[in-house]
Design a protein around this motif. Structure first.
Motif, PDB file in Angstrom:
ATOM      1  N   THR A 173       0.849  -1.183   0.000  1.00 12.42           N
ATOM      2  CA  THR A 173       0.000   0.000   0.000  1.00 12.42           C
ATOM      3  C   THR A 173       0.891   1.241   0.000  1.00 12.42           C
ATOM      4  OG1 THR A 173      -0.086   0.202   2.410  1.00 12.42           O
ATOM      5  CG2 THR A 173      -1.743  -1.224   1.361  1.00 12.42           C
ATOM      6  N   SER A 174       0.301   2.384  -0.245  1.00 11.14           N
ATOM      7  CA  SER A 174       1.077   3.621  -0.213  1.00 11.14           C
ATOM      8  C   SER A 174       1.702   3.844   1.161  1.00 11.14           C
ATOM      9  CB  SER A 174       0.180   4.803  -0.590  1.00 11.14           C
ATOM     10  OG  SER A 174      -0.236   4.709  -1.931  1.00 11.14           O
ATOM     11  N   GLU A 202      -7.477   9.481  -5.471  1.00 15.72           N
ATOM     12  CA  GLU A 202      -7.795   8.168  -6.049  1.00 15.72           C
ATOM     13  C   GLU A 202      -7.682   8.173  -7.567  1.00 15.72           C
ATOM     14  OE1 GLU A 202     -10.630   6.174  -2.662  1.00 15.72           O
ATOM     15  OE2 GLU A 202     -11.618   7.180  -4.335  1.00 15.72           O
ATOM     16  N   HIS A 234      -3.874   8.023  -8.140  1.00 16.83           N
ATOM     17  CA  HIS A 234      -3.089   7.011  -7.429  1.00 16.83           C
ATOM     18  C   HIS A 234      -1.922   7.625  -6.644  1.00 16.83           C
ATOM     19  CE1 HIS A 234      -5.273   3.997  -9.801  1.00 16.83           C
ATOM     20  NE2 HIS A 234      -5.038   4.772 -10.841  1.00 16.83           N
ATOM     21  N   ASP A 237       0.524   8.675  -3.620  1.00 19.39           N
ATOM     22  CA  ASP A 237       1.033   7.888  -2.505  1.00 19.39           C
ATOM     23  C   ASP A 237       0.925   8.593  -1.165  1.00 19.39           C
ATOM     24  OD1 ASP A 237       2.079   5.218  -3.448  1.00 19.39           O
ATOM     25  OD2 ASP A 237       3.025   6.543  -4.912  1.00 19.39           O
ATOM     26  N   THR A 275      -2.871  12.225 -14.221  1.00 19.79           N
ATOM     27  CA  THR A 275      -2.957  10.827 -14.617  1.00 19.79           C
ATOM     28  C   THR A 275      -1.706  10.438 -15.397  1.00 19.79           C
ATOM     29  OG1 THR A 275      -5.361  11.032 -14.768  1.00 19.79           O
ATOM     30  CG2 THR A 275      -4.362   9.128 -15.854  1.00 19.79           C
ATOM     31  N   HIS A 330       1.126   9.659 -13.093  1.00 19.69           N
ATOM     32  CA  HIS A 330       1.093   8.289 -12.579  1.00 19.69           C
ATOM     33  C   HIS A 330       1.570   7.305 -13.636  1.00 19.69           C
ATOM     34  CE1 HIS A 330      -1.098   4.398 -11.813  1.00 19.69           C
ATOM     35  NE2 HIS A 330      -0.364   4.525 -10.739  1.00 19.69           N
TER      36      HIS A 330
END
Length: 354
Positions: free
Chosen positions: A2-3, A46, A49, A51, A334, A337
């Motif tokens: 997970t982050s 979200e 994405h 961290d 985006t 990411h």
């Protein structure tokens, strides 16, 4: 991972499974309502994405609890409000004024928004609260941005300025403690006093450093991911902050080149356990004259590669050096990411990533 697991590993000096990344920007059309602000931050995180979450409270969020009244812009590209009323105009005025509790007023609304975000992510993504240093808040409470009030206080009202900073510091520590109480993982502590243009080293050591360290101490008592933002570009007085006991440093490491402090420069000054947050030149890297997504992504990928080459993938988080401009098309994050994931795959193919 997970982050949260990634960043905990980075702090511990252990390898991570992919390059980390994040971003933040002002949210002027939603940041007055806690539920709207929380939803916007959750969606922003979200969708891209990220961290870690850097809470973006409304501008002058702290000063409003000291009696500053503002009129916010209705323009989605303008984050700076206009000050319409102040009750503190002199360092001596702080002793006469009792600020609103950090759990009430505008700070109370920011706490509410932060708690919604914490409850949503349930520990999977670190949530970082925001504050500024005490001298930065002093400046904004009196004049919102004009450093002349600070210089005048130092020259003519030295002790009263220290007294005012003590009062602000007490409230600032309470703000940090209130955020810790609801489960925030760390603090983003920002200083405007990162260049000689605003303050020389002697004045910094007297009016900034001791108060800054009190804030960091308060954050470190109950939080594990604290970062200090060295605000400015070009010729930063970076040496002032290299021994600050935080887990990460964030600054504009590219904007202002060739006079900026690069990741490679900072790595020579800072202990090898601190995380560096930056790598993106926020005023140009997100843009393309042809509006070509691949052109933007390739630029972001090269920034990511440069950072990895400078300090390795396990001690940096790709991000803009400060709050991203509001006219950046949202999908460019985006692409950020995508860039990180593609560079991670390059490292895996070369046997340089787990």
């Amino acid at each position: 991972m997970t982050s949260t697991e990634r960043i905990r590993a980075m702090i511990a000096g252990k390898p991570v499974d992919q390059i980390c990344q994040s971003a933040w920007w002002h949210m002027p059309m939603v940041d007055k309502n806690p539920k709207d602000l929380a939803k916007a931050i959750i969606d922003f995180t979200e969708n891209n994405h990220f961290d870690f979450v850097k809470m973006m409270y409304n501008t002058l969020f702290f000063a409003q609890n000291f009696g500053v009244e503002v009129a916010y812009s209705q323009d989605p590209l303008v984050w700076m409000p206009k000050v319409v009323h102040q009750v503190i105009n002199h360092p001596a005025d702080f002793k006469k004024f009792r600020p609103i509790s950090v759990t009430e007023g505008n700070l109370g609304r920011q706490l509410e928004a932060t708690k919604i975000v914490i409850d949503h992510f349930q520990g999977t993504v670190p949530i970082v609260g925001t504050t500024f240093t005490d001298l930065s808040f002093y400046k904004d409470i009196l004049t919102f941005g004009w450093n002349e009030c600070v210089l005048a206080g130092m020259e003519y009202h030295r002790q009263e300025l220290h007294d005012a900073l003590e009062i602000i510091n007490e409230q600032n520590v309470r703000w940090i403690e209130a955020l810790a109480e609801i489960g925030v993982d760390g603090m983003f502590i920002a200083s405007h006093y990162a260049t000689d243009d605003w303050l020389d080293d002697a004045a910094f050591d007297e009016f900034c450093r001791p108060y800054d360290l009190k804030l960091i101490e308060a954050a470190n008592r109950k939080m594990w991911f604290n970062m200090f933002h060295v605000h400015g570009s070009g010729k930063l007085s970076f040496h002032r902050f290299v021994d600050y006991p935080v887990q990460a440093l964030t600054w504009e490491d590219i904007w202002g080149a060739p006079d900026c402090t690069s990741f490679a420069d900072a790595a020579k000054l800072v202990d090898d356990r601190k995380i560096f947050i930056g790598g993106i030149e926020m005023w140009s890297d997100y843009y393309s004259a042809s509006n070509d997504r691949e052109e933007v992504k390739e630029r972001l990928k090269q920034r990511c590669r440069d950072a990895v080459n400078a300090v390795g993938k396990d001690r940096f988080i790709l991000a803009p050096g400060c709050g991203a401009p509001l006219d950046v098309p949202p999908y460019r994050f985006t692409l950020q990411h995508e860039a990180v994931m593609e560079v991670t795959e390059e490292l895996r193919a070369a046997g340089k990533c787990c």
